[in-house]
Each structure stands twice: as C-alpha cells, then as structure tokens.
Scaffold this motif. Sequence first.
Motif, PDB file in Angstrom:
ATOM      1  N   THR A   1     -20.520  -5.353  -4.501  1.00 21.23           N
ATOM      2  CA  THR A   1     -19.495  -4.977  -3.852  1.00 21.23           C
ATOM      3  C   THR A   1     -18.331  -4.398  -4.387  1.00 21.23           C
ATOM      4  O   THR A   1     -17.972  -4.698  -5.417  1.00 21.23           O
ATOM      5  CB  THR A   1     -18.795  -6.536  -3.092  1.00 21.23           C
ATOM      6  OG1 THR A   1     -19.700  -6.788  -2.304  1.00 21.23           O
ATOM      7  CG2 THR A   1     -17.737  -6.239  -2.091  1.00 21.23           C
ATOM      8  N   ILE A   2     -17.625  -3.443  -3.656  1.00 22.76           N
ATOM      9  CA  ILE A   2     -16.396  -2.780  -4.196  1.00 22.76           C
ATOM     10  C   ILE A   2     -15.226  -3.192  -3.347  1.00 22.76           C
ATOM     11  O   ILE A   2     -15.382  -2.744  -1.830  1.00 22.76           O
ATOM     12  CB  ILE A   2     -16.645  -1.380  -4.135  1.00 22.76           C
ATOM     13  CG1 ILE A   2     -17.579  -0.869  -5.332  1.00 22.76           C
ATOM     14  CG2 ILE A   2     -15.175  -0.485  -4.228  1.00 22.76           C
ATOM     15  CD1 ILE A   2     -17.219  -0.831  -6.850  1.00 22.76           C
ATOM     16  N   PRO A   3     -14.203  -3.594  -3.972  1.00 22.72           N
ATOM     17  CA  PRO A   3     -12.967  -3.841  -2.863  1.00 22.72           C
ATOM     18  C   PRO A   3     -12.102  -2.691  -2.767  1.00 22.72           C
ATOM     19  O   PRO A   3     -12.052  -2.011  -3.798  1.00 22.72           O
ATOM     20  CB  PRO A   3     -11.987  -5.058  -4.029  1.00 22.72           C
ATOM     21  CG  PRO A   3     -13.033  -5.377  -5.121  1.00 22.72           C
ATOM     22  CD  PRO A   3     -14.108  -4.319  -5.229  1.00 22.72           C
ATOM     23  N   LEU A   4     -11.740  -2.417  -1.590  1.00 30.11           N
ATOM     24  CA  LEU A   4     -11.040  -1.411  -1.212  1.00 30.11           C
ATOM     25  C   LEU A   4      -9.761  -1.878  -0.587  1.00 30.11           C
ATOM     26  O   LEU A   4      -9.563  -2.678   0.526  1.00 30.11           O
ATOM     27  CB  LEU A   4     -11.649  -0.346  -0.174  1.00 30.11           C
ATOM     28  CG  LEU A   4     -10.846   0.580   0.585  1.00 30.11           C
ATOM     29  CD1 LEU A   4     -10.133   1.497  -0.445  1.00 30.11           C
ATOM     30  CD2 LEU A   4     -11.858   1.293   1.441  1.00 30.11           C
ATOM     31  N   LEU A   5      -8.540  -1.501  -1.439  1.00 32.05           N
ATOM     32  CA  LEU A   5      -7.023  -1.651  -0.889  1.00 32.05           C
ATOM     33  C   LEU A   5      -6.401  -0.769   0.151  1.00 32.05           C
ATOM     34  O   LEU A   5      -6.613   0.372  -0.283  1.00 32.05           O
ATOM     35  CB  LEU A   5      -6.115  -2.219  -1.911  1.00 32.05           C
ATOM     36  CG  LEU A   5      -6.420  -3.398  -2.910  1.00 32.05           C
ATOM     37  CD1 LEU A   5      -5.469  -3.718  -3.770  1.00 32.05           C
ATOM     38  CD2 LEU A   5      -7.034  -4.377  -2.001  1.00 32.05           C
ATOM     39  N   HIS A   6      -6.265  -1.262   1.338  1.00 33.85           N
ATOM     40  CA  HIS A   6      -5.682  -0.130   2.295  1.00 33.85           C
ATOM     41  C   HIS A   6      -4.231  -0.090   1.980  1.00 33.85           C
ATOM     42  O   HIS A   6      -3.438  -0.947   2.462  1.00 33.85           O
ATOM     43  CB  HIS A   6      -6.059  -0.372   3.708  1.00 33.85           C
ATOM     44  CG  HIS A   6      -5.723   0.663   4.690  1.00 33.85           C
ATOM     45  ND1 HIS A   6      -6.005   1.835   4.415  1.00 33.85           N
ATOM     46  CD2 HIS A   6      -5.031   0.719   5.886  1.00 33.85           C
ATOM     47  CE1 HIS A   6      -5.628   2.600   5.486  1.00 33.85           C
ATOM     48  NE2 HIS A   6      -4.917   1.689   6.551  1.00 33.85           N
ATOM     49  N   GLY A   7      -3.901   0.802   1.317  1.00 34.90           N
ATOM     50  CA  GLY A   7      -2.185   0.956   1.012  1.00 34.90           C
ATOM     51  C   GLY A   7      -2.187   1.843  -0.241  1.00 34.90           C
ATOM     52  O   GLY A   7      -2.977   2.739  -0.407  1.00 34.90           O
ATOM     53  N   SER A   8      -1.052   1.771  -0.843  1.00 32.36           N
ATOM     54  CA  SER A   8      -0.601   2.523  -1.944  1.00 32.36           C
ATOM     55  C   SER A   8      -1.490   1.985  -3.172  1.00 32.36           C
ATOM     56  O   SER A   8      -1.871   0.906  -3.594  1.00 32.36           O
ATOM     57  CB  SER A   8       0.828   2.625  -2.259  1.00 32.36           C
ATOM     58  OG  SER A   8       1.130   1.590  -1.995  1.00 32.36           O
ATOM     59  N   GLN A   9      -1.381   3.113  -4.111  1.00 30.43           N
ATOM     60  CA  GLN A   9      -2.378   2.989  -5.305  1.00 30.43           C
ATOM     61  C   GLN A   9      -1.749   1.872  -6.129  1.00 30.43           C
ATOM     62  O   GLN A   9      -2.441   1.051  -6.984  1.00 30.43           O
ATOM     63  CB  GLN A   9      -2.356   4.017  -6.331  1.00 30.43           C
ATOM     64  CG  GLN A   9      -3.569   5.230  -5.836  1.00 30.43           C
ATOM     65  CD  GLN A   9      -3.827   6.237  -7.122  1.00 30.43           C
ATOM     66  OE1 GLN A   9      -2.997   6.289  -7.903  1.00 30.43           O
ATOM     67  NE2 GLN A   9      -4.883   6.923  -6.856  1.00 30.43           N
TER      68      GLN A   9
ATOM     69  N   VAL B   1       0.331   8.043   0.678  1.00 29.10           N
ATOM     70  CA  VAL B   1       1.555   8.693   0.279  1.00 29.10           C
ATOM     71  C   VAL B   1       2.755   8.733   1.356  1.00 29.10           C
ATOM     72  O   VAL B   1       2.364   7.957   2.494  1.00 29.10           O
ATOM     73  CB  VAL B   1       1.120  10.262  -0.006  1.00 29.10           C
ATOM     74  CG1 VAL B   1       0.332  10.169  -1.288  1.00 29.10           C
ATOM     75  CG2 VAL B   1       0.535  10.971   1.159  1.00 29.10           C
ATOM     76  N   GLU B   2       3.841   9.433   1.239  1.00 30.06           N
ATOM     77  CA  GLU B   2       4.809   9.347   2.183  1.00 30.06           C
ATOM     78  C   GLU B   2       4.355   9.631   3.696  1.00 30.06           C
ATOM     79  O   GLU B   2       4.706   8.781   4.618  1.00 30.06           O
ATOM     80  CB  GLU B   2       6.047  10.292   1.727  1.00 30.06           C
ATOM     81  CG  GLU B   2       6.865   9.962   0.734  1.00 30.06           C
ATOM     82  CD  GLU B   2       6.091  10.546  -0.609  1.00 30.06           C
ATOM     83  OE1 GLU B   2       4.978  10.798  -0.764  1.00 30.06           O
ATOM     84  OE2 GLU B   2       6.949  10.495  -1.724  1.00 30.06           O
ATOM     85  N   THR B   3       3.613  10.753   3.854  1.00 29.86           N
ATOM     86  CA  THR B   3       3.263  11.123   5.099  1.00 29.86           C
ATOM     87  C   THR B   3       2.215   9.864   5.895  1.00 29.86           C
ATOM     88  O   THR B   3       2.524   9.504   7.085  1.00 29.86           O
ATOM     89  CB  THR B   3       2.615  12.196   5.057  1.00 29.86           C
ATOM     90  OG1 THR B   3       1.799  12.330   4.060  1.00 29.86           O
ATOM     91  CG2 THR B   3       3.443  13.606   4.976  1.00 29.86           C
ATOM     92  N   THR B   4       1.353   9.368   4.916  1.00 29.53           N
ATOM     93  CA  THR B   4       0.407   8.145   5.548  1.00 29.53           C
ATOM     94  C   THR B   4       1.366   7.149   5.885  1.00 29.53           C
ATOM     95  O   THR B   4       1.064   6.555   6.896  1.00 29.53           O
ATOM     96  CB  THR B   4      -0.206   7.626   4.260  1.00 29.53           C
ATOM     97  OG1 THR B   4      -0.296   8.711   3.228  1.00 29.53           O
ATOM     98  CG2 THR B   4      -1.606   7.192   4.775  1.00 29.53           C
TER      99      THR B   4
END
Length: 456
Positions: free
Chosen positions: A28-36, A62-65
């Motif tokens: 499994t790879i965790p993926l965080l939905h948000g900024s780095q 980023v800002e636009t997201t």
Amino acid sequence: MNTTVTRNPCKLCSPLGASLVFKGIRGTIPLLHGSQGCATYIRRYFISHFREPVDIASSNFVETTSIFGGAKNLCEALENINEQYRPEIIGVATTCLSETIGDDVPLFLNNFLKKKGSETFPDIIFVSTPSYSGTHMDGFHSAVKSIVEYYSHLCESADSSFFGDRSEKSVAVFPNFVSPADIRHLKEIILDFGMKPVFVPDYSQTLDGVSWNKYEKIPEGGTSRENLMSLREASFLLELGNSLTGMDSAGKFLESKFGSKNYGLGLPIGIDLTDDFFNSLKIISGRKIPEKYIAQRGRLVDAYCDAHKYLFGKKAVVFGEEDMVVSIAQFLCEIGVIPVLCASGAKGSEMRKALQQLSQKYKNEIVIRTKADFVGIEEEAEILKPDFLIGNSKGYTLSRKLGIPLVRVGFPIHDRFGASRILHLCYKGTQELFDRIVNAIVAKKQSESEAGYTYM
Ligand code: SF4
C-alpha cells in the motif's frame, strides 16, 4: 484554566494516524489529498521515529487547487502512483485544506474509476481525516474501519480464506497504535495459544525491517489483501484500547456483520490489564496459559516487590495517546506511583471515565486533562511537582525545565534510538517499562548526590 487557543498540542495530525495504518497493509502507498507540506511533515515524523524510509504521496495542492478544487490533482496523483509504484492498494486520506474547501473525494474517486475501469487499477481506500476535529488516533481508527468495511464488501463474493474453518480458532486483532515490537510480541503470544492471528494493521516488518541490498519502493510485510478478505472467517475479534468502547469501531462493525464475538480490552500494560488479556485468550482458545508467560508474570511480581522502596509514593505526569495514558496510569497505581496528572490532546470521554474510576479505586488524586496542550501540562506540572514524566519526546522540554527524567513511551520518539523496538505490552513489555522507570528514578538520585554512590 480557560484558554481559547491551543499551544503545542498534545496530539498529532489525523492523516498521520491514517498513513501509519496504510503502512501496515501489504503493497500500500498512502496518498494525502492536500498540500505537500502535510506529507513532508508526516514522513519526517515517521522516519525519525522508525528510522526507515517512508514514502507518502501527495496530490500537491497549489493556490489554484485551493480555489477550484483538487479533482484533477487527485486523478494525476493516482495515475502517477500506479505507474511508479505498481501498488496493490492506494490509501487516500484527506488533509485540513481539502476538507476545508469541501472536496467530495468519494465522488472524484468514483468518477476516476468509472473512467479508468476499476479492474485495471489497484484498490483505492478512502478515509476522511480532518485534523482540526480530531487527533492522529481518530485518523488511525477511521482508517482501520475504512479498510475493514471496504474488504467486508468485497469478501462477500470471494471464496479465498486464510482462516479456513471457524473451528480453527482464528482471531482478528486490532492492536491500536503500538510499536512494531509490541505487534511481534502479541503475535507470538497468540500463536503460543495455538490460534491463527491476522493483525490490522501490521507494520511490524514494514516499519522495522531488515537491511536491503537495493532500495525497495514498497517494503515487504503488512496485512495482505487476502487476509483482509478473510476477516469474515475470524472466530473472534480482539480490539485493544479503552477509547474504542465509545466508538463505532472496526471490531463492532465485523461483529454485527458476520457474528464473530468482539473482545474489547484495554492496552495490556501492568499486571491487571495483562491478566485480562491472557484470561481472554484462555477463553477464546480453550487452552491453558503457556508456562513461559506464567514465569514472566512471576518475575514481574518479584520485580514489583524488589523495587517498591524506590517507587512508593513517587508522582508522575503521564501524557500522549489516550489509550496509552489510561493503561500506563493503571500500571503506575499498581506499582505505588501516583499519576498526579494524566493528559491527552484527545477529546477523551472514555479516558476521563476510566481515570475517574482509577482515582476512586486507588484513592489517588488524579488531575485529568483532555484536549490538552504542552503549555497547560507545564503549568499544571509546576504546581504538582512530579518526580518523573512518562510520554513521548514532545515532553523533553518540560523534563529539562523541571530537571526530572522523561521515560519515553508511545509516539513520537525522535530524540532516542530504537523506538520501533520499545516493548510496552504484556508481562514482558511491562517488565521492560518497569525497569526503565526504576532506573530513571535511581539515576536521578545518584547524579544529584554529592557522595557519588556506586550502590543505590
Ligand atoms: S495542515 Fe492539517 S493535515 Fe496538514 S499537517 Fe497540518 S494538521 Fe496535518
């Protein structure tokens, strides 16, 4: 004291707890939905505690997201992970930013899988982890529940079975946030009772592995997909942690769906709680407690007697994860130490109840602080004048200020080596913890004495 702000909270962020759970699931790879930054912070905490390489992906806002939403970024991140890692599972957790702007991640994932075809893509498990309304433990328990729910739907049509016949006394274990060494020890005990365990999660190898000749993108180990699909076959469920009694937990979910009996127990630290744990295993397995554990218990009782003179009447401040705090407080009362202040950043209603009962049982005054921060802990500690602290490395500043030892337990421990191998649980773990506490008290007395005693 009433404050409206939190200063240096006694908790960590929710997606950190979810990422830890995903690290304990094979492939499994965790993926965080948000900024780095969120992924970087969590990776840094894991790497300095476990001393292992840890990959956590980010959808890189980023800002636009932040203005237009993160659907495109999420889809790109999923594609990239699949291409670069070829994982079996991608565990998606939200961060404060994506929660605040209200991204509908389940909808994004649905649309993505419809477009790509779910058969050609790894399993994607989603967990919502808004850190502003919870702790790392909320993220941890939510991720465990999401995984169990996800595979309980899939497994209804599957025929693979790890456990086989229910008569084989199989047990699904939800161990809580404990160390890799604790998970290994729990496995050893359950196997010694002649039962087959599946741990959810199991990061005993992924976060405390052997040396490699070449870099492994996804380390070996973790609970396999097949075993998750077989949870319906478990004869019994064992869920550790006092706080889970007040929660809609994975164990309760499986019990209601498949009918296996769920045993909810406190983390087995100290003799009373470990006796409860072993007695439950005795009932579940129908076997006697193996001799080696009776001997471990006996040595622990002997050590309690031998060190009583060093510990009786000493005062401690305990802080950290609520389940760890409750079990350690109970253990301290057992050895004659007064846990004068017990604090956690959690909302902690179960913790409060358990500590109030403990306070009545042992007739000890215990100050209980939930939603605590380290500024508040420091203010209380200055009044209560403890002899030592017990908790994670975040307490070092206080220990230095008060000139008292910090016995390191839990997470994070990033100012000492070997955190993965700290054993907290059962008679053996309690013995190690007990010896460390006694030696911390003795070492302080020795270093403060002008005589330079070599016998203490
Ligand atoms: S912004 Fe939220 S999710 Fe990100 S690191 Fe901070 S607390 Fe965690």
